[in-house]
Scaffold this active site. Sequence first.
Site, PDB file in Angstrom:
ATOM      1  N   HIS A 167      -3.655   4.237   4.541  1.00  0.00           N
ATOM      2  CA  HIS A 167      -4.496   3.280   4.704  1.00  0.00           C
ATOM      3  C   HIS A 167      -6.063   4.052   4.304  1.00  0.00           C
ATOM      4  O   HIS A 167      -6.882   3.479   3.621  1.00  0.00           O
ATOM      5  CB  HIS A 167      -4.762   3.108   6.417  1.00  0.00           C
ATOM      6  CG  HIS A 167      -5.872   2.096   6.602  1.00  0.00           C
ATOM      7  ND1 HIS A 167      -6.052   0.855   6.232  1.00  0.00           N
ATOM      8  CD2 HIS A 167      -7.215   2.379   7.191  1.00  0.00           C
ATOM      9  CE1 HIS A 167      -7.312   0.245   6.614  1.00  0.00           C
ATOM     10  NE2 HIS A 167      -7.853   1.394   7.252  1.00  0.00           N
ATOM     11  N   ARG A 188       0.988  -1.183  -0.029  1.00  0.00           N
ATOM     12  CA  ARG A 188      -0.108   0.163  -0.144  1.00  0.00           C
ATOM     13  C   ARG A 188       0.914   1.241  -0.108  1.00  0.00           C
ATOM     14  O   ARG A 188       1.470   1.687   1.105  1.00  0.00           O
ATOM     15  CB  ARG A 188      -0.834   0.028   1.163  1.00  0.00           C
ATOM     16  CG  ARG A 188      -1.841   1.032   1.150  1.00  0.00           C
ATOM     17  CD  ARG A 188      -2.673   1.232   2.642  1.00  0.00           C
ATOM     18  NE  ARG A 188      -1.669   2.160   3.431  1.00  0.00           N
ATOM     19  CZ  ARG A 188      -1.484   1.675   4.817  1.00  0.00           C
ATOM     20  NH1 ARG A 188      -2.014   0.885   5.419  1.00  0.00           N
ATOM     21  NH2 ARG A 188      -0.550   2.367   5.440  1.00  0.00           N
ATOM     22  N   TYR A 234       4.419   5.394  10.900  1.00  0.00           N
ATOM     23  CA  TYR A 234       4.866   4.062  11.235  1.00  0.00           C
ATOM     24  C   TYR A 234       5.738   3.283  10.096  1.00  0.00           C
ATOM     25  O   TYR A 234       6.089   2.197  10.101  1.00  0.00           O
ATOM     26  CB  TYR A 234       3.756   3.208  11.757  1.00  0.00           C
ATOM     27  CG  TYR A 234       2.577   3.324  10.502  1.00  0.00           C
ATOM     28  CD1 TYR A 234       2.732   2.546   9.182  1.00  0.00           C
ATOM     29  CD2 TYR A 234       1.263   4.211  10.484  1.00  0.00           C
ATOM     30  CE1 TYR A 234       1.691   2.596   8.470  1.00  0.00           C
ATOM     31  CE2 TYR A 234       0.622   4.183   9.590  1.00  0.00           C
ATOM     32  CZ  TYR A 234       0.688   3.608   8.708  1.00  0.00           C
ATOM     33  OH  TYR A 234      -0.352   3.689   7.561  1.00  0.00           O
TER      34      TYR A 234
END
Length: 361
Positions: free
Chosen positions: A262, A258, A271
Amino acid sequence: MFLENFDPLKDSMIQIMDKDGKIVNPDAMPELSDEEIIKLYETMRFSRIIDEKTLQYQRQGRMLTYAPNLGQEATQVGSIAATKQTDWAAPSFRELGVWLYKGAPLRSIFLYWFGNEMGMHMPEDVRVLPISVPIASQMQHATGLAYASRYKGLDDIAIAYVGDGGTSQGDFHEALNFSAVQSLPNVFIVQNNQFAISTRRKIQTKAGTIAQKAIAYGIPGIQVDGNDIFAMYAVTKEAVDRARRGDGPTLIEAYTYRMGAHTTSDDPTVYRDNSEVDEWRDKDPIDRLRKYMMEKGIWDEEKEEAFTEEKGKFVKATFEDVEKSGLTPLEDTFDYVFAERTPILEAQYQAKKAFYAKEGK
C-alpha cells in the site's frame, strides 16, 4: 458503444486485449497510431522504473513514505490519455502514470515525496490537483472543477481517481450524487486494486461490483479490465466524450491489482499470499502491451534496453538533484493549510520550533 449497452448487474468486464497481448475484441479496438501506442507504453514503463528506483531510495533512508503504483499503470495511463490537456485531473496519492502523462515534472514529484510541499506546485498547463491523502475528498474537488467549467461555458471535463476503499466514504456518495443531479462533466475512475490497505474488497462492500453502484445515482457504470490499456482508453474516451457533450458523469471500475505494498510503511505479506501476487503478475499490464507491440513490430528488445537505461539514468540524476535541496523548512509544515496560521497552528509551530532549538536542530 460501451456505455449504452453495458448493464452492470448482468454484463461482465470489458476487455479488448488479453494477458498475452492478443486482441480479443477487434471491433472495440480504439483508433490509436503507432506513435500514440508507443507513448502509452513508454509512460507506463517510465512509471515502473520510477517506482523501482524510488523503493530503493526509501529503503536506503533517503526518501519518506512512498505509495507504489506497481500493477496499476494501465488503469492510470489508459484513462488519462483519453482526456485533453486542458481537462482537469483530481488524483488521490497513487496516480504516478496520470501525473507523468499530463506532463508533471519528475523533479516536482520527487520533491513531494521528499517532504517538500512545493512539489505539488504544477506548471500552468498541467491541470492536476495536488495529492489528496484524505480518502475520497478529491472526488468532491472534481465535481467543483466540473461545475466551474460548465459555469464558465468551457468544455473541459474533470476526471477523478479513487481506490476501492474510497467508495465506502461519504465523500464518494456526495460527489457522485451531486454530479449526477447537476449532470456535470465528470468521469470517476475507481482503481479497484482489491485492497484498502489490508482490507479486502469483498469485505469493503456487499455490492457484486463497484460499477453497479452507479445505478443508485442514475448514471452509467461499467467494469473494465484495468490491466488492459486499450480497454481503459476506449471506455474512458467514451465517458469523456459523453461528459463533454453535457450528458453527465460516468463511473468506471478499473479491475486491477496492487502488486506492491500500500505504501512503504505496509507489509502486504501479513494479509495476502505470494501465490496470489504471482497470479496477478501473469496479468501485468506492461508485459501484455509490450507483447502486443513486439508482435506488431513497433517495439523490440533493443529499444526496451535503451529506454530503460536512459530513463534509469534520468531518474537517478533527478532524485540526486532533489536530495541536494536539503530538508524541508519547518515553516512549510504549517504554512500550507490556511492563508494565515490560526492561533492553534501558531502555537504548534512555536512549540515545535522551541523543541528543535532545545535539541540543537
